[in-house]
Design a protein around this motif. Structure first.
Motif, PDB file in Angstrom:
ATOM      1  N   THR A   2     -46.798 -17.488  -4.923  1.00 40.83           N
ATOM      2  CA  THR A   2     -48.176 -17.923  -5.120  1.00 40.83           C
ATOM      3  C   THR A   2     -48.505 -17.970  -6.614  1.00 40.83           C
ATOM      4  OG1 THR A   2     -49.115 -15.692  -5.071  1.00 40.83           O
ATOM      5  CG2 THR A   2     -48.823 -16.808  -2.953  1.00 40.83           C
ATOM      6  N   ILE A   3     -49.631 -18.598  -6.957  1.00 46.05           N
ATOM      7  CA  ILE A   3     -50.052 -18.651  -8.362  1.00 46.05           C
ATOM      8  C   ILE A   3     -50.293 -17.244  -8.891  1.00 46.05           C
ATOM      9  CG2 ILE A   3     -51.905 -19.362  -9.917  1.00 46.05           C
ATOM     10  CD1 ILE A   3     -52.149 -21.934  -8.331  1.00 46.05           C
ATOM     11  N   ASP A   4     -50.890 -16.380  -8.038  1.00 42.23           N
ATOM     12  CA  ASP A   4     -51.129 -14.994  -8.466  1.00 42.23           C
ATOM     13  C   ASP A   4     -49.824 -14.275  -8.776  1.00 42.23           C
ATOM     14  OD1 ASP A   4     -53.849 -15.256  -8.282  1.00 42.23           O
ATOM     15  OD2 ASP A   4     -54.010 -14.362  -6.278  1.00 42.23           O
ATOM     16  N   ASP A   5     -48.800 -14.532  -7.940  1.00 39.23           N
ATOM     17  CA  ASP A   5     -47.486 -13.923  -8.175  1.00 39.23           C
ATOM     18  C   ASP A   5     -46.898 -14.409  -9.496  1.00 39.23           C
ATOM     19  OD1 ASP A   5     -47.557 -12.512  -5.793  1.00 39.23           O
ATOM     20  OD2 ASP A   5     -46.520 -14.088  -4.662  1.00 39.23           O
ATOM     21  N   GLU A   6     -47.066 -15.703  -9.751  1.00 33.67           N
ATOM     22  CA  GLU A   6     -46.560 -16.270 -11.005  1.00 33.67           C
ATOM     23  C   GLU A   6     -47.257 -15.643 -12.207  1.00 33.67           C
ATOM     24  OE1 GLU A   6     -45.240 -20.700 -11.006  1.00 33.67           O
ATOM     25  OE2 GLU A   6     -47.083 -20.591  -9.817  1.00 33.67           O
ATOM     26  N   THR A 188     -38.961 -19.990 -25.004  1.00 39.79           N
ATOM     27  CA  THR A 188     -38.634 -20.531 -23.690  1.00 39.79           C
ATOM     28  C   THR A 188     -39.936 -20.874 -22.965  1.00 39.79           C
ATOM     29  OG1 THR A 188     -38.727 -18.382 -22.565  1.00 39.79           O
ATOM     30  CG2 THR A 188     -36.617 -19.017 -23.571  1.00 39.79           C
ATOM     31  N   PRO A 189     -39.873 -21.740 -21.942  1.00 41.42           N
ATOM     32  CA  PRO A 189     -41.083 -22.037 -21.167  1.00 41.42           C
ATOM     33  C   PRO A 189     -41.724 -20.779 -20.585  1.00 41.42           C
ATOM     34  CG  PRO A 189     -39.388 -23.645 -20.682  1.00 41.42           C
ATOM     35  CD  PRO A 189     -38.730 -22.583 -21.511  1.00 41.42           C
ATOM     36  N   ARG A 190     -40.901 -19.816 -20.195  1.00 32.37           N
ATOM     37  CA  ARG A 190     -41.454 -18.573 -19.638  1.00 32.37           C
ATOM     38  C   ARG A 190     -42.252 -17.813 -20.688  1.00 32.37           C
ATOM     39  NH1 ARG A 190     -38.541 -15.113 -15.095  1.00 32.37           N
ATOM     40  NH2 ARG A 190     -38.866 -17.189 -14.253  1.00 32.37           N
ATOM     41  N   GLU A 191     -41.779 -17.829 -21.919  1.00 34.59           N
ATOM     42  CA  GLU A 191     -42.504 -17.152 -22.993  1.00 34.59           C
ATOM     43  C   GLU A 191     -43.808 -17.883 -23.327  1.00 34.59           C
ATOM     44  OE1 GLU A 191     -38.652 -15.115 -25.225  1.00 34.59           O
ATOM     45  OE2 GLU A 191     -39.223 -17.184 -25.665  1.00 34.59           O
ATOM     46  N   ILE A 192     -43.785 -19.197 -23.217  1.00 34.15           N
ATOM     47  CA  ILE A 192     -45.017 -19.971 -23.421  1.00 34.15           C
ATOM     48  C   ILE A 192     -46.064 -19.540 -22.402  1.00 34.15           C
ATOM     49  CG2 ILE A 192     -46.066 -22.269 -23.201  1.00 34.15           C
ATOM     50  CD1 ILE A 192     -44.541 -21.989 -25.784  1.00 34.15           C
ATOM     51  N   TRP A 193     -45.659 -19.432 -21.147  1.00 38.22           N
ATOM     52  CA  TRP A 193     -46.599 -19.034 -20.102  1.00 38.22           C
ATOM     53  C   TRP A 193     -46.974 -17.559 -20.206  1.00 38.22           C
ATOM     54  CZ3 TRP A 193     -49.806 -21.837 -17.596  1.00 38.22           C
ATOM     55  CH2 TRP A 193     -49.539 -23.198 -17.434  1.00 38.22           C
ATOM     56  N   ALA A 194     -46.069 -16.737 -20.686  1.00 33.67           N
ATOM     57  CA  ALA A 194     -46.394 -15.322 -20.900  1.00 33.67           C
ATOM     58  C   ALA A 194     -47.528 -15.214 -21.911  1.00 33.67           C
ATOM     59  CB  ALA A 194     -45.156 -14.577 -21.391  1.00 33.67           C
ATOM     60  N   TYR A 195     -47.488 -16.053 -22.936  1.00 36.95           N
ATOM     61  CA  TYR A 195     -48.548 -16.033 -23.950  1.00 36.95           C
ATOM     62  C   TYR A 195     -49.867 -16.526 -23.370  1.00 36.95           C
ATOM     63  CZ  TYR A 195     -50.819 -16.411 -28.499  1.00 36.95           C
ATOM     64  OH  TYR A 195     -51.679 -16.250 -29.560  1.00 36.95           O
ATOM     65  N   ILE A 196     -49.819 -17.621 -22.615  1.00 35.65           N
ATOM     66  CA  ILE A 196     -51.035 -18.185 -22.016  1.00 35.65           C
ATOM     67  C   ILE A 196     -51.711 -17.166 -21.102  1.00 35.65           C
ATOM     68  CG2 ILE A 196     -51.887 -19.908 -20.361  1.00 35.65           C
ATOM     69  CD1 ILE A 196     -49.815 -21.850 -21.529  1.00 35.65           C
ATOM     70  N   VAL A 197     -50.911 -16.536 -20.247  1.00 35.24           N
ATOM     71  CA  VAL A 197     -51.460 -15.586 -19.277  1.00 35.24           C
ATOM     72  C   VAL A 197     -51.970 -14.317 -19.961  1.00 35.24           C
ATOM     73  CG1 VAL A 197     -50.893 -14.102 -17.311  1.00 35.24           C
ATOM     74  CG2 VAL A 197     -50.061 -16.459 -17.372  1.00 35.24           C
ATOM     75  N   PHE A 212     -43.810 -28.026  -7.800  1.00 40.10           N
ATOM     76  CA  PHE A 212     -43.158 -28.272  -9.082  1.00 40.10           C
ATOM     77  C   PHE A 212     -43.243 -27.024  -9.951  1.00 40.10           C
ATOM     78  CE2 PHE A 212     -44.324 -32.422  -7.526  1.00 40.10           C
ATOM     79  CZ  PHE A 212     -43.274 -33.239  -7.885  1.00 40.10           C
ATOM     80  N   SER A 213     -42.215 -26.805 -10.756  1.00 42.52           N
ATOM     81  CA  SER A 213     -42.208 -25.659 -11.655  1.00 42.52           C
ATOM     82  C   SER A 213     -43.169 -25.905 -12.815  1.00 42.52           C
ATOM     83  CB  SER A 213     -40.802 -25.427 -12.200  1.00 42.52           C
ATOM     84  OG  SER A 213     -40.829 -24.523 -13.293  1.00 42.52           O
ATOM     85  N   ARG A 214     -44.108 -24.987 -13.008  1.00 43.14           N
ATOM     86  CA  ARG A 214     -45.049 -25.146 -14.121  1.00 43.14           C
ATOM     87  C   ARG A 214     -44.325 -25.103 -15.462  1.00 43.14           C
ATOM     88  NH1 ARG A 214     -49.441 -22.645 -13.863  1.00 43.14           N
ATOM     89  NH2 ARG A 214     -49.317 -21.924 -11.717  1.00 43.14           N
ATOM     90  N   GLU A 215     -43.123 -24.570 -15.465  1.00 45.97           N
ATOM     91  CA  GLU A 215     -42.367 -24.495 -16.711  1.00 45.97           C
ATOM     92  C   GLU A 215     -41.763 -25.850 -17.095  1.00 45.97           C
ATOM     93  OE1 GLU A 215     -39.564 -21.301 -16.662  1.00 45.97           O
ATOM     94  OE2 GLU A 215     -41.053 -19.796 -16.085  1.00 45.97           O
ATOM     95  N   GLN A 216     -41.709 -26.780 -16.121  1.00 46.58           N
ATOM     96  CA  GLN A 216     -41.121 -28.094 -16.383  1.00 46.58           C
ATOM     97  C   GLN A 216     -42.123 -29.235 -16.287  1.00 46.58           C
ATOM     98  OE1 GLN A 216     -38.010 -28.175 -17.412  1.00 46.58           O
ATOM     99  NE2 GLN A 216     -37.804 -25.970 -17.113  1.00 46.58           N
ATOM    100  N   LEU A 217     -43.315 -28.970 -15.775  1.00 48.15           N
ATOM    101  CA  LEU A 217     -44.318 -30.018 -15.582  1.00 48.15           C
ATOM    102  C   LEU A 217     -44.729 -30.667 -16.891  1.00 48.15           C
ATOM    103  CD1 LEU A 217     -46.614 -28.452 -12.857  1.00 48.15           C
ATOM    104  CD2 LEU A 217     -45.604 -30.716 -12.737  1.00 48.15           C
ATOM    105  N   ARG A 218     -45.028 -31.968 -16.820  1.00 43.96           N
ATOM    106  CA  ARG A 218     -45.530 -32.706 -17.972  1.00 43.96           C
ATOM    107  C   ARG A 218     -47.024 -32.942 -17.810  1.00 43.96           C
ATOM    108  NH1 ARG A 218     -41.271 -34.771 -21.344  1.00 43.96           N
ATOM    109  NH2 ARG A 218     -43.041 -35.649 -22.476  1.00 43.96           N
TER     110      ARG A 218
END
Length: 260
Positions: A2-6, A188-197, A212-218
């Motif tokens: 889920t989004i919460d899990d992500e 990495t995309p994961r680090e980008i999202w770690a910063y956002i969150v 779709f993986s949020r790490e790859q979405l355009r």
């Protein structure tokens, strides 16, 4: 998942010492770049990388202008422009939204939808779509007496970006004299999202597209010279993320429907 899990996963990633070192290095890269004379601006897009870059820039002491190239309602949906304006207000940064020739303009000029340019005219239009935003950026910089700019490019985006950034370095000078700094090059995309969150940053709804993986979405429609994206379903992603826009595009260019 889920989004919460992500979100929990990314928050946990933000606690890692390796991630914290990336943030520190990015800030140091910015501060070192700011010592180069000529003034610095940010080339912004409302995407996840730009979102992180703008936040780190402002926290690292940068003050300047922003340039946001937009092409059409298809390539740059309304929420992209809305987030650009919100970010401008939040950080007190004047982000100029500048219209440039894009892929939709190329399809209009050709009279039909295409991805890989094959004819001389298709190639001419595709080159224009791939270069006009750069020319407009140069004109913007000249008119504002700015010599250098920050980009949110990362090596993880593509093989070409990895090769280019690995050979040039995170901060490099163009033949035309401008300096370009990519503080997030090693993220990495994961680090980008770690910063956002972990920083509670607002992001585009397109990244929550299910399946779709949020790490790859355009966050923008890009199909020319990107056969890999087409093969991996960027048009299907676009259809699911922006159904009304996809229907409108397909109505104008029925060929687009064949890719989703």
């Amino acid at each position: 998942m889920t989004i919460d899990d992500e979100m929990e996963m990314y928050f946990t990633a933000s606690l890692l010492s390796s991630y914290k070192r990336k943030v520190e290095r990015a800030a140091q890269t910015i501060q070192d770049a700011l010592k180069i004379p000529g003034g610095w601006m940010i080339s912004y897009s409302s995407g996840k990388d730009s979102t992180v870059l703008l936040d780190i820039l402002c926290k690292s002491g940068w003050k300047g202008l922003g340039y946001h190239a937009v092409c059409s309602k298809y390539e740059d949906p309304a929420e992209n422009i809305a987030l650009s304006k919100k970010s401008s207000e939040k950080y007190g940064v004047d982000i100029s939204v500048v219209k440039s020739f894009g892929e939709y303009d190329a399809w209009k000029a050709a009279g039909y939808f295409f991805t890989t340019p094959e004819t001389p005219e298709e190639k001419r239009l595709a080159r224009l779509a791939n270069s006009d935003f750069k020319q407009k950026r140069r004109e913007f910089m000249q008119s504002n007496n700015i010599r250098n700019y920050f980009l949110g490019l990362t090596k993880a985006e593509s093989r070409g970006r990895k090769i280019s950034l690995s050979s040039r370095g995170n901060t490099y000078q163009l033949k035309t004299g401008e300096w370009v700094c990519c503080p997030l090059a090693d993220w990495t995309p994961r680090e980008i999202w770690a910063y956002i969150v972990s920083n509670g940053l607002e992001y585009l709804s397109v990244y929550d597209t299910p399946g779709f993986s949020r790490e790859q979405l355009r966050n923008e429609l890009t199909v020319m010279y990107t056969s890999g994206l087409v093969r991996h379903g960027i048009m299907l992603q676009y259809k699911m993320s922006y159904p009304a826009l996809f229907c409108s595009l397909k109505k104008e260019f029925p060929e687009a429907g064949l890719y989703a």
